[in-house]
Design an enzyme around this catalytic site. Structure first.
Site, PDB file in Angstrom:
ATOM      1  N   ASP A 175       3.328   0.144   9.198  1.00  0.00           N
ATOM      2  CA  ASP A 175       2.397  -0.980   9.090  1.00  0.00           C
ATOM      3  C   ASP A 175       1.438  -0.792   7.924  1.00  0.00           C
ATOM      4  OD1 ASP A 175       3.540  -1.989  11.364  1.00  0.00           O
ATOM      5  OD2 ASP A 175       1.701  -2.015  12.556  1.00  0.00           O
ATOM      6  N   HIS A 204       2.168   4.449   9.581  1.00  0.00           N
ATOM      7  CA  HIS A 204       1.511   3.637   8.562  1.00  0.00           C
ATOM      8  C   HIS A 204       1.819   4.227   7.181  1.00  0.00           C
ATOM      9  CE1 HIS A 204      -0.748   2.675  12.201  1.00  0.00           C
ATOM     10  NE2 HIS A 204      -1.068   1.530  11.621  1.00  0.00           N
TER      11      HIS A 204
END
Length: 257
Positions: free
Chosen positions: A74, A220
């Site tokens: 993400d 991430h």
């Protein structure tokens, strides 16, 4: 099944029962705020636990006995870190899903295209990733999501269908935006918290302990910690006899419109 609809029906019946009962017997006043508090706790759980399916079905894990997992990232694209993640993935021949933020594409158009060209999936993670995204009206949520669509399509020619809500928060407005926009909501079954965990060894140990059939891992590509443990994590997955497969293939989803 615990859902928003069922919860509202149940607590409406409880409230109605209390009001009717109060006409025939004494109902202590503290009962009403207590009921409201319990209701609020349940709704809070539904909003912040993405795998709860409280508001709608969200794809968080594959139901399978096969030794396969999917990995996702993400908050990219990030010029300093995403290329390093891509290099590690290439070294291990591992496909991944990237849920990108639209306002980070400007200046990183070539990086976005590289992700697609190297066989990875790109999903919608909103355009703004605003701190108060979950407080937006339905129309504002849709506008934000559509802006990400347009940004990605202008670069790649592809319009994403997979949507991962910022912070993993769901509520009725976001649900309606997903339905009206014909998106497919995607979550995860294992959250790394790699943006806050400072101990790489602890992070690696936590993630490798969570390897199981059908798991969807959330990382991430916006920080150094992920890059530091990613090679060891991928190696451990393979050593355990697992395959890393594309998220859309494992969950049987159509990633683009």
């Amino acid at each position: 099944m615990l859902t928003f609809k069922h919860t509202n029906i149940f607590f409406s019946v409880v409230l109605l029962t209390l009001l009717v009962s109060s006409r025939f017997m004494h109902v202590p006043l503290f009962v009403y705020p207590m009921v409201l508090f319990i209701y609020s706790l349940i709704v809070f759980y539904g909003c912040y636990y993405i795998a709860s399916d409280f508001f709608m079905k969200i794809h968080c894990k594959a139901v399978t006995g096969e030794k396969v997992i999917a990995i996702s990232f993400d908050d990219g694209p990030v010029k300093e870190h995403t290329p390093k993640v891509l290099e590690i993935l290439k070294q291990h021949n591992a496909p991944a899903a990237f849920f990108f933020i639209g306002n980070r594409v400007a200046g990183n158009e070539k990086l976005l295209q590289q992700v697609i060209d190297e066989g990875h999936l790109v999903g919608n993670h909103s355009y703004s990733h605003h701190t108060w995204f979950d407080l937006f009206s339905t129309s504002k949520v849709i506008a934000d999501m559509k802006l990400m669509d347009e940004t990605m399509k202008a670069v790649t020619g592809l319009k994403p269908r997979l949507f991962r809500p910022p912070y993993g928060v769901m509520n009725p407005n976001i649900k309606q935006a997903i339905v009206k926009g014909e998106y497919i909501p995607v979550g995860w079954s294992v959250r790394s918290f790699d943006t806050v965990e400072k101990d790489g060894n602890k992070l690696l140990q936590k993630m490798t302990a969570a390897i199981e059939p059908g798991a969807v891992f959330l990382f991430h590509d916006s920080g150094k910690q992920t890059i530091s443990i990613l090679p060891a994590f991928l190696k451990k997955v393979l050593e355990n006899g697992y395959q890393i497969v594309a998220l859309d293939k494992m969950l049987h989803l159509q990633p683009y419109a």
